[in-house]
Design an enzyme around this catalytic site. Structure first.
Site, PDB file in Angstrom:
ATOM      1  N   HIS A   1     -76.318  56.856 -15.143  1.00  0.00           N
ATOM      2  CA  HIS A   1     -77.446  56.769 -14.204  1.00  0.00           C
ATOM      3  C   HIS A   1     -77.490  57.886 -13.175  1.00  0.00           C
ATOM      4  O   HIS A   1     -78.480  58.013 -12.453  1.00  0.00           O
ATOM      5  CB  HIS A   1     -77.410  55.432 -13.464  1.00  0.00           C
ATOM      6  CG  HIS A   1     -76.391  55.408 -12.371  1.00  0.00           C
ATOM      7  ND1 HIS A   1     -75.081  55.082 -12.611  1.00  0.00           N
ATOM      8  CD2 HIS A   1     -76.471  55.710 -11.051  1.00  0.00           C
ATOM      9  CE1 HIS A   1     -74.409  55.164 -11.478  1.00  0.00           C
ATOM     10  NE2 HIS A   1     -75.218  55.554 -10.511  1.00  0.00           N
TER      11      HIS A   1
HETATM   12  C1  UD1 Z   1     -77.992  54.691  -6.324  1.00  0.00           C
HETATM   13  C2  UD1 Z   1     -77.012  55.519  -5.491  1.00  0.00           C
HETATM   14  C3  UD1 Z   1     -75.757  55.803  -6.317  1.00  0.00           C
HETATM   15  C4  UD1 Z   1     -75.181  54.548  -6.930  1.00  0.00           C
HETATM   16  C5  UD1 Z   1     -76.272  53.821  -7.708  1.00  0.00           C
HETATM   17  C6  UD1 Z   1     -75.786  52.536  -8.334  1.00  0.00           C
HETATM   18  C7  UD1 Z   1     -78.100  56.991  -3.865  1.00  0.00           C
HETATM   19  C8  UD1 Z   1     -78.464  58.385  -3.536  1.00  0.00           C
HETATM   20  N1  UD1 Z   1     -77.602  56.783  -5.103  1.00  0.00           N
HETATM   21  O1  UD1 Z   1     -78.467  55.504  -7.384  1.00  0.00           O
HETATM   22  O2  UD1 Z   1     -74.788  56.410  -5.480  1.00  0.00           O
HETATM   23  O3  UD1 Z   1     -74.128  54.882  -7.807  1.00  0.00           O
HETATM   24  O4  UD1 Z   1     -77.357  53.533  -6.820  1.00  0.00           O
HETATM   25  O5  UD1 Z   1     -76.741  52.024  -9.231  1.00  0.00           O
HETATM   26  O6  UD1 Z   1     -78.255  56.119  -3.045  1.00  0.00           O
HETATM   27  N2  UD1 Z   1     -85.009  51.531  -9.771  1.00  0.00           N
HETATM   28  C9  UD1 Z   1     -85.657  50.420 -10.269  1.00  0.00           C
HETATM   29  N3  UD1 Z   1     -85.220  49.188  -9.903  1.00  0.00           N
HETATM   30  C10 UD1 Z   1     -84.186  49.020  -9.047  1.00  0.00           C
HETATM   31  C11 UD1 Z   1     -83.528  50.148  -8.540  1.00  0.00           C
HETATM   32  C12 UD1 Z   1     -83.946  51.402  -8.910  1.00  0.00           C
HETATM   33  O7  UD1 Z   1     -86.600  50.530 -11.046  1.00  0.00           O
HETATM   34  O8  UD1 Z   1     -83.832  47.867  -8.746  1.00  0.00           O
HETATM   35  C13 UD1 Z   1     -85.445  52.855 -10.195  1.00  0.00           C
HETATM   36  C14 UD1 Z   1     -86.496  53.429  -9.304  1.00  0.00           C
HETATM   37  O9  UD1 Z   1     -87.459  54.053 -10.072  1.00  0.00           O
HETATM   38  C15 UD1 Z   1     -85.739  54.449  -8.485  1.00  0.00           C
HETATM   39  C16 UD1 Z   1     -84.636  54.878  -9.429  1.00  0.00           C
HETATM   40  O10 UD1 Z   1     -84.353  53.734 -10.229  1.00  0.00           O
HETATM   41  O11 UD1 Z   1     -86.536  55.526  -8.108  1.00  0.00           O
HETATM   42  C17 UD1 Z   1     -83.404  55.336  -8.742  1.00  0.00           C
HETATM   43  O12 UD1 Z   1     -82.965  54.393  -7.813  1.00  0.00           O
HETATM   44  P1  UD1 Z   1     -82.170  54.882  -6.505  1.00  0.00           P
HETATM   45  O13 UD1 Z   1     -81.780  53.692  -5.758  1.00  0.00           O
HETATM   46  O14 UD1 Z   1     -82.897  55.957  -5.814  1.00  0.00           O
HETATM   47  O15 UD1 Z   1     -80.883  55.603  -7.076  1.00  0.00           O
HETATM   48  P2  UD1 Z   1     -79.829  55.165  -8.161  1.00  0.00           P
HETATM   49  O16 UD1 Z   1     -79.947  56.094  -9.296  1.00  0.00           O
HETATM   50  O17 UD1 Z   1     -79.874  53.702  -8.480  1.00  0.00           O
END
Ligand code: UD1
Length: 350
Positions: free
Chosen positions: A196
């Site tokens: 991820h």
């Molecule tokens: C985040 C953390 C990372 C951690 C990871 C665990 C930051 C910068 N990164 O990364 O350190 O290892 O979480 O999972 O904070 N999304 C959904 N549903 C959700 C959550 C996310 O659809 O419940 C999608 C969204 O489109 C979002 C993307 O995933 O834009 C990324 O989510 P984000 O929370 O920005 O970063 P992670 O890749 O999850």
């Protein structure tokens, strides 16, 4: 004493479960939990609160999917309002996500001392949002709980000398309480995959190579691939999701207990997650980490983890090479009582 704890992303719900459940059972400390909303899908958030019995958040800020600056900025201003209302003695933040940094900055501006749990980790790769988040958070924290000696040394090298406590890893607490109870009662897979990180998912070429490698592995091994929403969205955008071999079992993100179950009975983990590298080490499962560096150097030094580039058939070759290889066993991340040690230290604070 009143503490405001700031959570937002999947690994933080897991990390908080041990400490929040201990705090809940005693009278002297009141904990107020803020969920920023960074992770919001049922499979990324609620499932962990339910399964791990993390106390329900007192505030949910519902700040979903935004660009990094907007996400962090919105969190700071919303967390600030809650901190002004709650007036805690301390703020607790975990790990290295945008929610961690936002919590730390909001608290620091109000001069509320910050307790950082899982402090001191470094990849020394400033392109990772997580590295920026953890360095800045460490430098505004008053109390730093580190999981290992290396983490302690990292802080000292940066001039942070006071109030560092090496208590071991909070994720190990939960792991030890769950792992031995996992009996083989359903399908198992030889390889578990999680990917991820932005440093992989943001590049079509890297993701195409990872898929090619996984497809090669699927000629020989059974594979389970719980797909993080970030990864799924980007694979769709690049139009390469359908290239994954149909023999690879692709599922939605799975619960903590299921993840530990599949990890326990897997021969191998392929990952770019920080937490999963450690959990593979705890469960004595070999790991291949699809990254250029890792914060969890002990797992490499003791022979349980290897860094691998997603080029040609590197992942396949390394899996074959280390399939029946066993690393050394040593408790480099403490004894599984980190939450209790943290609570004992917090109780002594003024
Ligand atoms: C985040 C953390 C990372 C951690 C990871 C665990 C930051 C910068 N990164 O990364 O350190 O290892 O979480 O999972 O904070 N999304 C959904 N549903 C959700 C959550 C996310 O659809 O419940 C999608 C969204 O489109 C979002 C993307 O995933 O834009 C990324 O989510 P984000 O929370 O920005 O970063 P992670 O890749 O999850």
């Amino acid at each position: 004493m009143k503490i405001v704890t700031i959570l937002g992303a999947r690994p933080q719900f897991i990390k908080a479960s041990a400490l929040s459940n201990l705090i809940k059972r005693q009278k002297k400390i009141k904990e107020v939990i803020i969920h920023t909303g960074q992770h919001y899908d049922y499979q990324m958030s609620n499932i962990f609160f339910k399964e791990l019995k993390v106390p329900k958040p007192n505030y949910n800020l519902n700040i979903k999917s935004k660009l990094h600056g907007e996400m962090t900025g919105t969190m700071i201003s919303r967390i600030e309002k809650v901190l002004l209302k709650e007036k805690p003695n301390y703020t607790i933040v975990y790990g290295d996500t945008n929610s961690t940094l936002a919590g730390a900055l909001a608290a620091q501006k109000l001069q509320i001392p910050i307790i950082h749990i899982e402090a001191g980790l470094r990849s020394y790769n400033k392109n990772m949002p997580e590295e920026l988040n953890r360095v800045l958070t460490d430098h505004c924290s008053s109390i730093l709980f580190v999981p290992s000696k290396i983490a302690e040394q990292n802080l000292k090298h940066e001039g942070i000398k006071k109030n560092i406590f090496n208590v071991g890893d909070v994720m190990y607490d939960l792991f030890t309480s769950v792992f031995s109870k996992l009996k083989k009662n359903k399908n198992v897979y030889e390889i578990l995959v999680t990917i991820h990180r932005a440093e992989n998912t943001n590049f079509k070429i890297k993701m195409s190579n990872i898929i090619k490698n996984l497809n090669e592995l699927s000629n020989k091994y059974s594979i389970l691939f719980p797909l993080h929403p970030r990864t799924k969205n980007l694979l769709k955008k690049y139009k390469i999701l359908k290239l994954l071999d149909s023999r690879i079992k692709v599922v939605k993100p799975i619960s903590y207990i299921n993840t530990m179950y599949y990890l326990k009975y897997a021969k191998f983990l392929v990952t770019d997650s920080g937490g999963m590298q450690k959990e593979a080490f705890f469960s004595k499962t070999q790991a291949l980490t699809v990254r250029d560096e890792t914060e969890w150097k002990e797992t490499i030094d003791l022979g349980w983890n290897r860094l691998v580039k997603p080029i040609e058939n590197q992942i396949f070759l390394k899996t074959e090479k280390f399939l029946n290889f066993y690393g050394k066993k040593r408790n480099v991340y403490g004894n599984g009582n980190a939450a209790q040690l943290i609570l004992n230290t917090i109780r002594r604070l003024k």
